[in-house]
Design a protein around this motif. Structure first.
Motif, short mmCIF file in Angstrom:
data_model
loop_
_atom_site.label_atom_id
_atom_site.label_comp_id
_atom_site.label_asym_id
_atom_site.label_seq_id
_atom_site.Cartn_x
_atom_site.Cartn_y
_atom_site.Cartn_z
N GLN A 96 -22.36 -21.26 22.82
CA GLN A 96 -23.18 -22.57 23.14
C GLN A 96 -23.07 -23.87 22.39
OE1 GLN A 96 -26.54 -21.49 24.54
NE2 GLN A 96 -26.45 -19.72 24.52
N GLY A 97 -21.68 -23.68 21.44
CA GLY A 97 -21.79 -24.56 20.54
C GLY A 97 -21.46 -25.20 19.25
N TYR A 98 -21.98 -23.89 18.58
CA TYR A 98 -22.09 -23.46 17.33
C TYR A 98 -21.22 -22.85 16.75
CZ TYR A 98 -25.24 -26.17 18.87
OH TYR A 98 -26.44 -27.88 18.94
N PRO A 99 -20.14 -22.66 16.39
CA PRO A 99 -19.40 -21.86 16.07
C PRO A 99 -19.61 -21.03 14.68
CG PRO A 99 -18.54 -23.51 16.15
CD PRO A 99 -19.62 -23.63 16.53
N GLU A 100 -20.28 -21.69 13.67
CA GLU A 100 -20.48 -20.70 12.20
C GLU A 100 -21.46 -20.08 12.59
OE1 GLU A 100 -18.23 -21.03 9.56
OE2 GLU A 100 -16.79 -22.23 11.43
N TYR A 101 -22.13 -20.33 13.65
CA TYR A 101 -24.06 -19.42 13.92
C TYR A 101 -23.75 -17.39 14.17
CZ TYR A 101 -28.37 -18.81 14.60
OH TYR A 101 -29.91 -18.00 14.89
N GLU A 102 -24.01 -17.19 12.86
CA GLU A 102 -23.82 -15.89 13.21
C GLU A 102 -25.16 -15.41 12.52
OE1 GLU A 102 -21.16 -11.97 12.09
OE2 GLU A 102 -20.37 -14.00 11.79
N VAL A 103 -25.59 -14.30 13.38
CA VAL A 103 -27.19 -13.81 12.45
C VAL A 103 -27.32 -12.08 13.26
CG1 VAL A 103 -29.27 -13.45 12.24
CG2 VAL A 103 -28.73 -16.31 12.76
N TYR A 104 -27.15 -11.03 12.16
CA TYR A 104 -27.10 -10.12 12.55
C TYR A 104 -28.24 -9.00 11.84
CZ TYR A 104 -22.95 -9.19 14.59
OH TYR A 104 -21.85 -9.77 15.58
N THR A 105 -29.52 -8.15 11.97
CA THR A 105 -29.94 -7.73 10.84
C THR A 105 -29.13 -5.69 11.37
OG1 THR A 105 -31.46 -7.98 11.97
CG2 THR A 105 -31.73 -5.92 11.13
N TRP A 106 -28.71 -5.72 9.78
CA TRP A 106 -27.81 -4.93 9.47
C TRP A 106 -28.81 -3.66 8.85
CZ3 TRP A 106 -28.48 -3.44 4.46
CH2 TRP A 106 -28.04 -4.25 3.58
N TYR A 107 -28.14 -2.11 8.60
CA TYR A 107 -29.03 -0.98 8.73
C TYR A 107 -27.89 -0.20 7.51
CZ TYR A 107 -32.52 -1.65 12.33
OH TYR A 107 -33.26 -2.59 13.27
N GLY A 108 -28.58 0.23 6.55
CA GLY A 108 -27.31 0.58 5.73
C GLY A 108 -28.45 1.82 4.94
N MET A 109 -27.52 2.66 4.24
CA MET A 109 -27.92 3.93 3.48
C MET A 109 -28.02 4.03 2.14
SD MET A 109 -30.00 6.74 4.45
CE MET A 109 -29.44 7.18 6.20
N PHE A 110 -28.95 4.28 1.09
CA PHE A 110 -28.60 3.76 -0.53
C PHE A 110 -28.91 4.90 -1.47
CE2 PHE A 110 -29.31 -0.26 2.38
CZ PHE A 110 -28.06 -1.58 1.22
N GLY A 111 -28.31 5.65 -2.70
CA GLY A 111 -29.42 6.02 -3.06
C GLY A 111 -29.59 5.82 -3.99
N PRO A 112 -30.61 6.02 -5.27
CA PRO A 112 -30.81 5.44 -6.57
C PRO A 112 -29.62 4.96 -7.37
CG PRO A 112 -30.57 8.06 -6.85
CD PRO A 112 -30.99 7.75 -5.54
N PRO A 113 -29.75 4.12 -8.78
CA PRO A 113 -28.84 4.14 -9.09
C PRO A 113 -28.41 5.76 -9.89
CG PRO A 113 -31.05 3.61 -10.33
CD PRO A 113 -31.00 3.98 -9.06
N GLY A 114 -26.57 5.37 -10.23
CA GLY A 114 -26.31 6.69 -10.87
C GLY A 114 -26.01 8.22 -9.79
N LEU A 115 -26.32 7.57 -8.43
CA LEU A 115 -25.54 8.90 -7.97
C LEU A 115 -24.39 9.19 -7.70
CD1 LEU A 115 -26.85 10.48 -4.99
CD2 LEU A 115 -26.40 9.19 -3.49
N PRO A 116 -23.68 10.47 -8.07
CA PRO A 116 -22.91 10.85 -7.96
C PRO A 116 -21.73 10.04 -7.26
CG PRO A 116 -24.03 13.06 -8.83
CD PRO A 116 -25.36 12.00 -8.27
N ARG A 117 -20.57 9.82 -7.63
CA ARG A 117 -19.70 9.81 -6.17
C ARG A 117 -19.70 11.11 -5.23
NH1 ARG A 117 -17.93 5.44 -3.94
NH2 ARG A 117 -15.83 5.19 -3.20
N ASP A 118 -19.27 12.03 -6.04
CA ASP A 118 -19.05 12.93 -4.70
C ASP A 118 -20.16 13.20 -3.98
OD1 ASP A 118 -17.35 14.01 -7.65
OD2 ASP A 118 -15.73 14.96 -6.10
N ILE A 119 -21.18 12.52 -4.51
CA ILE A 119 -22.60 12.69 -2.96
C ILE A 119 -22.23 11.71 -2.27
CG2 ILE A 119 -24.78 13.75 -3.44
CD1 ILE A 119 -25.42 14.70 -5.88
N THR A 120 -21.47 10.98 -2.86
CA THR A 120 -21.76 9.41 -2.07
C THR A 120 -21.04 10.02 -1.24
OG1 THR A 120 -22.91 7.96 -3.91
CG2 THR A 120 -21.73 6.73 -2.55
#
Length: 335
Positions: free
Chosen positions: A252-276
């Motif tokens: 509708q005329g605004y090529p730079e406009y983009e808004v999403y809500t994304w959902y992600g899964m996180f762990g605490p700092p230092g979560l082992p790479r293999d478990i991640t």
């Protein structure tokens, strides 16, 4: 002269010990990932029970439970900017038994808005696991406003500066910043009316007390179908399968406009790479399942997936984009 047998034996034993320790160092992470999980897992999320966000969190919890054969519970810990739930996980042991289901509204956006005032740094204190879904938003208007698309909205608002208003569940979230971005691009003025939650905000738009709102399609679809609200645009960069006939703001005329809500899964700092990586693989598989796709579609959100690095990259790009909107609109939120 050769060393006494006892000394040779000691050297051999020492060499064997070093070799075993080296092998253990290589195999320990693999063994850890293979043994994980051996007890229930909890997923903390920063929203109240019910609604599209909670529905996605519980779907992911069920899929994880099915994959690992352990109970997975969802703990709802709502708070401003996601502070309570996020800090709970940040302070937990990095063993994969405490995970965080979070969104742009509780990671990139508050970091951009509050900078050092936010009591946690999502870039340094969370381990990215996977970008789960991308949810385009819907811009709706009360029927009494008399507009059916973005050009009509911009024309009306420009002709009546400050006369019309838009509702949000509170200042500083994507619902707020998304309209501010549109105002800045299109050059019109509209009054911001913040509420203490999305339900009352939506009710007042339906009643015509406020004129406009941006939120998830799942929130508004029943009212749109009932004729109580007019859907004027989606905010993604492509048509949403949920409402394929509704043009997005880009079209509708605004090529730079983009808004999403994304959902992600996180762990605490230092979560082992293999478990991640083990968790990443489980969730990637879950997102491809037909029942998952159908469930997510009913909530107005699209499966994403990818690597842990994809989520980290998304967080950073969202931070930079919203920081610019905040600075340009001179938005200041007291914490």
């Amino acid at each position: 002269m050769s060393a006494p047998r006892s000394i040779r034996d000691l050297h051999a034993a020492a060499a064997l010990t070093v070799a075993l320790l080296a092998t253990a160092a290589v195999l320990a992470p693999q063994a850890l990932a293979q043994a994980y999980p051996s007890k229930p897992i909890r997923i903390v999320q920063n929203y109240t029970p019910g609604g599209p966000t909670d529905a996605v969190a519980r779907l992911m919890a069920q899929k994880l439970s099915d994959a690992v054969g352990q109970p997975v519970t969802v703990e709802n810990k709502p708070s401003a900017n996601g502070v309570i739930g996020t800090q709970d996980v940040i302070r937990s042991k990095p063993d994969g038994y405490s995970l965080l289901f979070s969104t742009s509204g509780h990671t990139s956006v508050p970091r951009a808005l509050l900078t050092d005032k936010l009591p946690f740094d999502p870039f340094k204190e969370l381990t990215s696991i996977i970008l789960l879904t991308m949810s385009p938003q819907m811009i709706v208007a009360t029927p009494s406003l008399g507009v059916k698309n973005i050009p009509e909205l911009v024309k009306l608002a420009k002709a009546n500066p400050g006369k019309y208003s838009y509702a949000t569940p509170g200042p500083g979230g994507p619902n707020h910043l998304g309209i501010e971005m549109l105002k800045n691009m299109a050059g019109f003025d509209m009054l911001h009316v913040p509420y203490k939650g999305g339900a009352q905000a939506a009710l007042d738009v339906v009643a015509g007390r406020v004129h406009l709102m941006l939120a998830s399609a799942g929130t508004f679809l029943p009212q749109v179908k009932a004729g109580k609200l007019v859907a004027i645009a989606m905010t993604g960069n492509k048509r949403s399968p949920t409402v394929p006939d509704l043009p997005n703001v880009v079209e509708q005329g605004y090529p730079e406009y983009e808004v999403y809500t994304w959902y992600g899964m996180f762990g605490p700092p230092g979560l082992p790479r293999d478990i991640t990586l083990k968790l990443n693989g489980i969730f990637n598989n879950a997102l491809k399942m037909p029942d998952s796709i159908k469930h997510l579609d009913s909530q107005g959100t699209d499966p994403a997936g990818g690597t842990p690095e994809d989520l980290a990259k998304m967080m950073r790009s969202e931070y930079e984009r919203w920081r610019k909107v905040i600075v340009d609109a001179k938005i200041v939120i007291e914490q």
